[in-house]
Design an enzyme around this catalytic site. Structure first.
Site, mmCIF file in Angstrom:
data_model
loop_
_atom_site.group_PDB
_atom_site.id
_atom_site.type_symbol
_atom_site.label_atom_id
_atom_site.label_comp_id
_atom_site.label_asym_id
_atom_site.label_seq_id
_atom_site.Cartn_x
_atom_site.Cartn_y
_atom_site.Cartn_z
ATOM 1 N N HIS A 159 20.530 44.315 -84.345
ATOM 2 C CA HIS A 159 21.305 43.119 -84.682
ATOM 3 C C HIS A 159 22.759 43.465 -85.031
ATOM 4 O O HIS A 159 23.067 43.719 -86.206
ATOM 5 C CB HIS A 159 20.675 42.411 -85.879
ATOM 6 C CG HIS A 159 19.393 41.718 -85.585
ATOM 7 N ND1 HIS A 159 19.335 40.382 -85.234
ATOM 8 C CD2 HIS A 159 18.111 42.167 -85.581
ATOM 9 C CE1 HIS A 159 18.070 40.035 -85.032
ATOM 10 N NE2 HIS A 159 17.306 41.101 -85.229
ATOM 11 N N CYS A 196 17.543 40.744 -80.008
ATOM 12 C CA CYS A 196 16.179 40.692 -80.515
ATOM 13 C C CYS A 196 15.359 39.676 -79.716
ATOM 14 O O CYS A 196 15.056 39.902 -78.551
ATOM 15 C CB CYS A 196 16.188 40.404 -82.017
ATOM 16 S SG CYS A 196 14.647 40.827 -82.876
ATOM 17 N N GLU A 242 25.183 41.394 -85.220
ATOM 18 C CA GLU A 242 25.749 40.307 -86.027
ATOM 19 C C GLU A 242 25.461 40.486 -87.517
ATOM 20 O O GLU A 242 26.089 39.825 -88.349
ATOM 21 C CB GLU A 242 25.215 38.953 -85.535
ATOM 22 C CG GLU A 242 23.826 38.571 -85.979
ATOM 23 C CD GLU A 242 22.690 39.264 -85.221
ATOM 24 O OE1 GLU A 242 21.523 38.890 -85.441
ATOM 25 O OE2 GLU A 242 22.979 40.177 -84.417
#
Length: 227
Positions: free
Chosen positions: A194, A86, A196
Site C-alpha cells: 500500500h 491490494c 498510499e
C-alpha cells in the site's frame, strides 16, 4: 492532473488514496462509483484496497464484472495510467488486465505489517522517481496476496521487464517474490503493498509518495509534449 478513485462495495482504502492525492500530492481527485460507465476527463484511475463485494467467490472476482470495468479497460487501452492496490490488484488480475492470479497467503493467515521491497524496474510511469534496485518499505495488509502464474507467464514477465517490485523476504509466498507487475505496455500496475499508506514522513514513512509523484511527472512530461 485529475485522478479517479474507483469505489466498490467493500472498498476501505479509498479514503487513504483520496488523501494521498489531494492533501499530499496536491492534485485533483474524485471518487467514482462502481456503477458509473464513463471516465471522461480523468488522467489516471486508481483501484483501492479493501474487500470488494465481501471477497465472495474469489478476491476481486465479482468486482471484475462491475459497470465501471469496461470504461477502465478502455482507459487502459488508451495508454493512460491504471493503478490497482491490494484488492485493486486482485481486480486487475480477475478482469484480465494483468496476467496471473492470487492465492491465499502461504501461511493461510492475514498479514498486516511493513515489508521491505526492491524496485526491480524504475523506467515506468509509476516508478521513475525511484532508483533502480532501491530498497523501500511499504505496508501490506492481505490474506490473498500470494501471486501465482505459470512458468511461461513468469518468463514473459521477466523478459519484458514487467516485474516492478519484489519482496525482500516474501511474506506471503508469491512466485519469484513478486509484489507488483505492469502490463506489457507499462501503463497498468498492480501491487499488493500500500503506497498510499506511506506518503508522509510525519507518520514514519513516505516511501510510497514517489510512486504517485512518478505518475504526475510522467503526465506532466506527456502534457508538455502534446500541448
Amino acid at each position: 492532473m485529475n485522478f479517479a478513485v474507483i469505489v466498490f462495495p467493500g472498498s476501505n482504502c479509498d479514503t487513504d488514496l483520496f488523501h494521498a492525492i489531494k492533501d499530499v500530492l496536491g492534485e485533483k481527485v474524485e471518487y467514482v462509483s462502481h456503477q458509473e460507465h464513463d471516465l471522461e476527463g480523468f488522467d489516471a484511475v486508481l483501484l483501492p484496497g479493501g474487500f470488494s463485494y465481501g471477497d465472495y467467490l474469489r478476491s476481486g472476482s465479482i468486482a471484475s464484472f462491475a459497470n465501471i470495468m469496461p470504461a477502465i479497460k478502455d482507459f487502459a487501452e488508451l495508454g493512460k495510467p491504471v493503478l490497482g492496490i491490494c484488492n485493486g490488484f486482485q481486480i486487475l488480475l480477475e478482469s484480465g488486465l494483468l496476467p496471473g492470479a492470487m492465492k491465499r497467503n502461504a501461511g493461510l493467515k492475514f498479514i498486516c505489517e511493513s515489508t521491505p521491497l526492491t524496485v526491480e524496474h524504475n523506467e515506468t510511469m509509476f516508478t521513475n522517481e525511484y532508483e533502480m534496485d532501491e530498497r523501500i518499505n511499504l505496508p501490506i495488509a492481505h490474506a490473498d496476496g500470494n501471486y501465482e502464474c505459470d512458468d511461461d507467464t513468469l518468463a514473459r514477465l521477466e523478459a519484458n521487464h514487467q516485474i516492478v517490485f519484489k519482496y525482500d523476504d516474501n511474506p506471503n509466498g508469491s512466485k519469484a517474490n513478486i509484489a507488483g507487475i505492469v502490463n506489457e505496455r507499462g501503463n497498468v500496475l498492480g501491487m499488493m503493498p500500500h503506497p498510499e499508506r506511506a506518503v508522509e514522513a510525519l507518520l514514519g514513512n513516505d516511501d510510497g509518495l514517489r510512486l504517485f509523484q512518478s505518475i504526475l511527472v510522467n503526465w506532466r512530461e506527456h502534457h508538455a509534449v502534446t500541448s
